[in-house]
Design a protein around this motif. Structure first.
Motif, PDB file in Angstrom:
ATOM      1  N   CYS A  21       0.853  -1.191   0.000  1.00  0.00           N
ATOM      2  CA  CYS A  21       0.000   0.000   0.000  1.00  0.00           C
ATOM      3  C   CYS A  21       0.888   1.241   0.000  1.00  0.00           C
ATOM      4  O   CYS A  21       1.806   1.339   0.817  1.00  0.00           O
ATOM      5  CB  CYS A  21      -0.919   0.031   1.221  1.00  0.00           C
ATOM      6  N   MET A  23      -0.268   4.200   0.710  1.00  0.00           N
ATOM      7  CA  MET A  23      -0.825   5.149   1.674  1.00  0.00           C
ATOM      8  C   MET A  23      -0.364   4.776   3.086  1.00  0.00           C
ATOM      9  O   MET A  23       0.112   3.659   3.318  1.00  0.00           O
ATOM     10  CB  MET A  23      -2.356   5.174   1.584  1.00  0.00           C
ATOM     11  N   CYS A  25      -2.436   5.601   6.182  1.00  0.00           N
ATOM     12  CA  CYS A  25      -3.532   6.189   6.961  1.00  0.00           C
ATOM     13  C   CYS A  25      -3.238   6.052   8.453  1.00  0.00           C
ATOM     14  O   CYS A  25      -2.841   4.972   8.913  1.00  0.00           O
ATOM     15  CB  CYS A  25      -4.834   5.486   6.626  1.00  0.00           C
ATOM     16  N   CYS A  28      -4.894   3.099  10.110  1.00  0.00           N
ATOM     17  CA  CYS A  28      -4.801   1.793   9.441  1.00  0.00           C
ATOM     18  C   CYS A  28      -4.653   0.656  10.458  1.00  0.00           C
ATOM     19  O   CYS A  28      -3.802   0.708  11.346  1.00  0.00           O
ATOM     20  CB  CYS A  28      -3.599   1.780   8.495  1.00  0.00           C
ATOM     21  N   THR A  33       0.158  -5.096   5.840  1.00  0.00           N
ATOM     22  CA  THR A  33      -0.030  -5.195   4.384  1.00  0.00           C
ATOM     23  C   THR A  33       0.739  -4.115   3.628  1.00  0.00           C
ATOM     24  O   THR A  33       0.726  -4.098   2.403  1.00  0.00           O
ATOM     25  CB  THR A  33      -1.529  -5.048   4.000  1.00  0.00           C
ATOM     26  N   TRP A  34       1.375  -3.189   4.329  1.00  0.00           N
ATOM     27  CA  TRP A  34       2.007  -2.047   3.647  1.00  0.00           C
ATOM     28  C   TRP A  34       3.155  -2.475   2.730  1.00  0.00           C
ATOM     29  O   TRP A  34       3.296  -1.983   1.624  1.00  0.00           O
ATOM     30  CB  TRP A  34       2.569  -1.063   4.680  1.00  0.00           C
ATOM     31  N   GLY A  69      -6.848  -5.090   0.570  1.00  0.00           N
ATOM     32  CA  GLY A  69      -5.409  -4.994   0.814  1.00  0.00           C
ATOM     33  C   GLY A  69      -5.142  -4.580   2.242  1.00  0.00           C
ATOM     34  O   GLY A  69      -5.917  -4.906   3.142  1.00  0.00           O
ATOM     35  N   GLY A  70      -4.123  -3.720   2.281  1.00  0.00           N
ATOM     36  CA  GLY A  70      -3.355  -3.012   1.283  1.00  0.00           C
ATOM     37  C   GLY A  70      -4.195  -2.315   0.206  1.00  0.00           C
ATOM     38  O   GLY A  70      -5.378  -2.092   0.371  1.00  0.00           O
TER      39      GLY A  70
HETATM   40  S1  SF4 Z   1      -4.205  -0.485   3.855  1.00  0.00           S
HETATM   41 FE1  SF4 Z   1      -5.975   0.890   3.641  1.00  0.00          FE
HETATM   42  S2  SF4 Z   1      -6.146   1.906   5.642  1.00  0.00           S
HETATM   43 FE2  SF4 Z   1      -4.099   0.970   5.531  1.00  0.00          FE
HETATM   44  S3  SF4 Z   1      -2.743   2.605   4.794  1.00  0.00           S
HETATM   45 FE3  SF4 Z   1      -3.441   1.442   3.004  1.00  0.00          FE
HETATM   46  S4  SF4 Z   1      -5.284   2.536   2.268  1.00  0.00           S
HETATM   47 FE4  SF4 Z   1      -4.856   3.216   4.347  1.00  0.00          FE
END
Ligand code: SF4
Length: 236
Positions: A21, A23, A25, A28, A33-34, A69-70
């Motif tokens: 991922c 992002m 957040c 999260c 999963t990042w 996901g992710g």
């Molecule tokens: S998995 Fe979803 S909540 Fe977590 S950082 Fe990525 S987009 Fe954001």
């Protein structure tokens, strides 16, 4: 993989969690999963994942398959190919995305899904970067794209005390969503702390340490704001 998911789209579903991922957040609950190359990941071809899905076909016939996901659109070619295999066998497909990947492959993958579960983090441009780690431009553009191609969307919004749990911010999200006729449902998700232990095990600081889970009263307030702005949409 989760073989009996009930919270990621309609009915009982086979849910595939795709690694990676871009992002970050603050709320999260899946920091594991990042990393695109997470240590517990398994490598599948679309056909191999489809073989897993077939084991549960009798259970998910009225539900379907969800990629989450992710951010699954980091592996957009995979998602597109996998959804085509699912649909060829009559299975409903849902894609859970925040729409932050703006590529041709990502748009094709979204077009190949029956339903998009679209995560709207905030519509406040000045907040988006510090709240999610990325600018909001692509997320907004992606939802407009889904509108343009007439793709059914269930919007999801996480309500975090002290950040997105403010009436003016909830109202702003509700007003933003009003322009998209493809939105069939809004899911209000209350912030919870069940992912905090994952940060500890990954050796990461927990960004929202000390923030309490969203109260039932404030969740009901958020739902009422969305329902008032979107009277023809299911709000849950
Ligand atoms: S998995 Fe979803 S909540 Fe977590 S950082 Fe990525 S987009 Fe954001």
């Amino acid at each position: 993989m989760e073989s009996m998911g009930t919270v990621d789209g309609p009915g009982i579903r086979f849910v595939a969690f795709l690694q990676g991922c871009p992002m970050r957040c603050l709320f999260c609950h899946n920091p594991d999963t990042w990393d695109v190359k997470g240590e517990h990941q398994f490598d599948f071809t679309p056909e191999q994942l489809m073989a897993e899905v077939r084991k549960y076909k009798n259970f998910i016939r009225r539900g379907g398959v969800t990629c989450t996901g992710g951010e699954p659109l980091l592996q957009a070619e995979f998602v597109e190919a996998f959804f085509h295999l699912c649909r060829a066998e009559g299975l409903h497909t849902a894609l859970d995305t925040a729409g932050t990947i703006w590529t041709e492959a990502a748009r094709r993958a979204a077009a190949a899904a029956d339903l998009i579960l679209f995560d709207v983090k905030t519509v406040d441009d000045s907040l988006h970067k510090s709240y999610t780690g990325v600018e909001r431009t692509h997320n907004d553009r992606f939802l407009h794209y889904l509108q343009d191609i007439g793709k059914p969307v269930w919007a999801r919004h996480v309500v975090v005390p002290g950040i997105t749990d403010r009436d003016d911010r909830l109202e702003a999200v509700a007003q933003y969503l009003k322009q998209f006729s493809v939105i069939e449902r809004v899911e209000v998700l209350g912030y919870h702390t069940m992912g905090e232990y994952k940060y500890e095990s990954l050796g990461l600081p927990y960004p929202l340490h000390g923030v309490e889970p969203l109260s039932p009263e404030r969740k009901a307030n958020a739902k009422a704001i969305f329902q008032a702005a979107l009277p023809n949409v299911v709000v849950q």
